[in-house]
Design a protein around this motif. Structure first.
Motif, mmCIF file in Angstrom:
data_model
loop_
_atom_site.group_PDB
_atom_site.id
_atom_site.type_symbol
_atom_site.label_atom_id
_atom_site.label_comp_id
_atom_site.label_asym_id
_atom_site.label_seq_id
_atom_site.Cartn_x
_atom_site.Cartn_y
_atom_site.Cartn_z
ATOM 1 N N TRP A 166 31.902 -9.375 -15.096
ATOM 2 C CA TRP A 166 30.551 -9.929 -14.719
ATOM 3 C C TRP A 166 31.515 -10.820 -13.848
ATOM 4 N N GLY A 167 32.704 -11.380 -14.768
ATOM 5 C CA GLY A 167 33.219 -12.269 -13.241
ATOM 6 C C GLY A 167 33.898 -12.004 -11.934
ATOM 7 N N MET A 168 34.087 -10.982 -12.683
ATOM 8 C CA MET A 168 35.116 -10.532 -11.350
ATOM 9 C C MET A 168 34.207 -10.317 -10.426
ATOM 10 N N ARG A 169 33.224 -9.819 -10.327
ATOM 11 C CA ARG A 169 31.777 -9.724 -9.405
ATOM 12 C C ARG A 169 31.656 -10.615 -7.927
ATOM 13 N N ASP A 170 32.535 -11.972 -8.384
ATOM 14 C CA ASP A 170 33.127 -13.221 -7.322
ATOM 15 C C ASP A 170 34.139 -12.733 -6.836
ATOM 16 N N ASP A 171 33.983 -13.413 -5.892
ATOM 17 C CA ASP A 171 35.288 -12.815 -4.621
ATOM 18 C C ASP A 171 35.931 -13.890 -4.962
ATOM 19 N N ALA A 172 35.723 -14.785 -5.732
ATOM 20 C CA ALA A 172 36.718 -16.209 -5.766
ATOM 21 C C ALA A 172 37.881 -16.139 -6.867
ATOM 22 N N VAL A 173 37.905 -14.858 -7.668
ATOM 23 C CA VAL A 173 37.570 -14.413 -8.621
ATOM 24 C C VAL A 173 38.370 -12.785 -9.074
ATOM 25 N N ASP A 174 39.630 -12.683 -8.493
ATOM 26 C CA ASP A 174 40.139 -11.182 -8.438
ATOM 27 C C ASP A 174 41.611 -11.062 -9.733
ATOM 28 N N ASN A 175 41.765 -10.227 -9.915
ATOM 29 C CA ASN A 175 41.847 -9.375 -11.502
ATOM 30 C C ASN A 175 43.053 -10.216 -11.573
ATOM 31 N N GLU A 176 43.779 -11.051 -10.604
ATOM 32 C CA GLU A 176 45.414 -11.633 -10.811
ATOM 33 C C GLU A 176 44.551 -13.313 -11.241
ATOM 34 N N THR A 177 44.026 -13.789 -10.469
ATOM 35 C CA THR A 177 43.846 -15.390 -10.627
ATOM 36 C C THR A 177 42.586 -15.228 -11.500
ATOM 37 N N ALA A 178 42.203 -13.769 -12.605
ATOM 38 C CA ALA A 178 41.225 -13.891 -14.133
ATOM 39 C C ALA A 178 42.236 -13.785 -14.846
ATOM 40 N N VAL A 182 54.841 -18.381 -13.018
ATOM 41 C CA VAL A 182 55.837 -17.655 -12.307
ATOM 42 C C VAL A 182 54.985 -17.035 -11.348
ATOM 43 N N TYR A 183 54.948 -15.550 -11.343
ATOM 44 C CA TYR A 183 53.681 -14.133 -10.513
ATOM 45 C C TYR A 183 53.412 -15.284 -10.046
ATOM 46 N N MET A 184 51.943 -16.487 -10.041
ATOM 47 C CA MET A 184 51.529 -16.588 -8.979
ATOM 48 C C MET A 184 52.019 -17.734 -8.381
ATOM 49 N N ALA A 185 52.987 -18.499 -8.495
ATOM 50 C CA ALA A 185 53.851 -19.882 -7.789
ATOM 51 C C ALA A 185 54.351 -18.617 -7.214
ATOM 52 N N VAL A 186 54.628 -17.751 -7.097
ATOM 53 C CA VAL A 186 55.815 -17.082 -6.313
ATOM 54 C C VAL A 186 55.223 -16.568 -4.982
ATOM 55 N N ARG A 187 53.663 -15.910 -4.987
ATOM 56 C CA ARG A 187 53.023 -14.973 -4.583
ATOM 57 C C ARG A 187 51.773 -17.137 -3.320
ATOM 58 N N GLY A 188 52.258 -17.644 -4.397
ATOM 59 C CA GLY A 188 51.622 -18.790 -3.366
ATOM 60 C C GLY A 188 50.250 -18.604 -3.932
ATOM 61 N N ARG A 189 49.595 -18.342 -5.323
ATOM 62 C CA ARG A 189 48.370 -18.142 -5.844
ATOM 63 C C ARG A 189 47.836 -19.627 -6.406
ATOM 64 N N LEU A 190 48.677 -20.131 -6.546
ATOM 65 C CA LEU A 190 48.227 -21.495 -7.399
ATOM 66 C C LEU A 190 46.387 -22.157 -7.213
ATOM 67 N N ARG A 191 47.116 -22.539 -6.144
ATOM 68 C CA ARG A 191 45.300 -22.732 -5.701
ATOM 69 C C ARG A 191 44.329 -22.124 -5.597
ATOM 70 N N ASP A 192 44.909 -20.645 -5.671
ATOM 71 C CA ASP A 192 43.330 -19.916 -6.487
ATOM 72 C C ASP A 192 43.603 -19.875 -7.120
ATOM 73 N N THR A 193 43.967 -20.122 -8.145
ATOM 74 C CA THR A 193 43.241 -20.346 -9.877
ATOM 75 C C THR A 193 42.987 -21.569 -9.787
ATOM 76 N N LEU A 194 43.160 -22.611 -9.112
ATOM 77 C CA LEU A 194 42.813 -23.898 -9.276
ATOM 78 C C LEU A 194 41.207 -23.560 -8.765
ATOM 79 N N THR A 195 40.549 -23.287 -7.931
ATOM 80 C CA THR A 195 39.300 -23.034 -7.064
ATOM 81 C C THR A 195 38.637 -22.021 -8.156
ATOM 82 N N ALA A 196 39.073 -20.864 -8.832
ATOM 83 C CA ALA A 196 38.293 -20.339 -8.952
ATOM 84 C C ALA A 196 38.186 -20.946 -10.464
ATOM 85 N N VAL A 197 38.505 -20.946 -11.084
ATOM 86 C CA VAL A 197 38.678 -22.172 -12.848
ATOM 87 C C VAL A 197 36.831 -22.781 -12.599
ATOM 88 N N ARG A 198 36.964 -23.655 -11.325
ATOM 89 C CA ARG A 198 35.833 -23.995 -10.801
ATOM 90 C C ARG A 198 34.299 -23.821 -11.135
#
Length: 328
Positions: free
Chosen positions: A176-188, A51-67
């Motif tokens: 290590w994972g959050m060194r990637d710009d595609a994975v910030d603390n919220e998506t992680a 819900v938090y990520m959906a409200v912030r419009g960041r679900l697409r960021d999570t899907l991108t980060a998972v890949r």
């Protein structure tokens, strides 16, 4: 540093609220309580973060980060921190009590710091390491004085050791994972809680034989509402914890996070009217001070700073222009 302090404070609150939930029917006295509680806690947290990520419009960021490769590292961290670490933590509490669990489990920063040194080349000054060891010793003394084992000592110790390995490894993989710009603390964190919740649902709960209890009894109880409340504070704690790891590193983030053992004493006093002993109060103070020192590379930064008095020549109107108008 403030993120690490807040993560410890909120996890202390999460610990007390979750303990209150597991003392309610149908969890109280059930052998299925630890794993079911961990599953419902992480599942509720995953829904909250969805819900938090959906409200912030960041679900697409999570899907991108998972890949990404880093996203997959976060998924591995989720399995270590959730099904391994959190389950071990609750199994230990159920068998040897929260005090002895604290003695063993809060050594996960020491294990994690060793991994961070070997894998991430993170360094801590000798004074920081000593401060961390002093804080851990204070936690151990506090836990030793609080209660006695209530079940299988061997199972409890193994659970606590699983917690040490799981949580310590999780922090290093996350750093290590959050060194990637595609994975910030919220998506992680969104990836972490979703992966953990699904792992419990698909593997841990069915294999452990707790599925019937979790779905038919626990899920429809008032106690699960209390677990969801704990999950809300846990989600906030994790957000700050991951932010701390991302900004100051795994070693220092973990050092601040173990202050939860001291905050748990404070919240137990407020919510459960559990009055700590004088020894526990001293240990709490030592723990809080030690964790702050362990997370601070230069202790001189902790000194209160005093603004130097301005002389006439330093006043903005004393014959020279302010090089940055509007700033002081």
């Amino acid at each position: 540093m403030k993120y690490g302090v807040l993560s410890g404070m909120l996890w202390g609150l999460d610990t007390v609220v979750l303990a209150m939930a597991l003392a309610l029917i149908p969890f109280a006295g059930s052998p299925d309580a630890p794993l079911t509680g961990a599953f419902l806690h992480d599942a509720a947290s995953a829904v909250i973060l969805l819900v938090y990520m959906a409200v912030r419009g960041r679900l697409r960021d999570t899907l991108t980060a998972v890949r990404t490769r880093s996203g997959k590292a976060v998924m591995l961290a989720a399995l270590l921190g959730g099904p391994v670490g959190m389950s071990g933590y609750l199994i230990a509490i159920n068998n040897i009590g929260p005090g002895y669990t604290a003695i063993i489990s809060t050594f996960y920063p020491a294990f994690g710091t060793l991994l961070a040194f070997l894998l991430l080349k993170e360094r801590m000054r000798p004074g920081q390491i000593i401060a961390l060891l002093v804080a851990l010793a204070a936690v151990a003394v506090s836990g030793w004085s609080s209660d006695a084992p209530t079940g299988s000592a061997l199972l409890g110790v193994l659970g606590a050791l699983g917690c040490v390995v799981g949580w310590g490894s999780e922090a290093v993989l996350l750093a290590w994972g959050m060194r990637d710009d595609a994975v910030d603390n919220e998506t992680a964190l969104h990836i972490r809680q979703t992966t953990s919740g699904l792992a419990y649902l698909v593997v841990v709960i069915p294999v452990s034989g707790s599925f019937h209890f979790a779905i038919r009894e626990a899920a429809v109880s008032t106690a699960t509402g209390v677990v969801a409340l704990a999950a809300l504070t846990g989600a906030a704690s994790y957000l700050y914890y991951y932010k701390a790891i991302d900004t100051i590193g795994a070693s220092r983030g973990m050092a601040l996070n173990i202050s939860y053992s001291a905050w748990a004493v404070v919240f137990a006093l407020v919510l459960q009217r559990t009055v700590p002993s004088a020894l526990q109060i001293v240990c709490c103070v030592v723990t809080l001070v030690g964790t702050v020192l362990a997370a601070t590379p230069d202790w001189r930064d902790l000194r209160p700073t005093r603004r130097p008095a301005r002389g006439p020549a330093e006043e903005p109107d004393a014959g020279r222009e302010d090089p940055e108008p509007g700033r002081r």
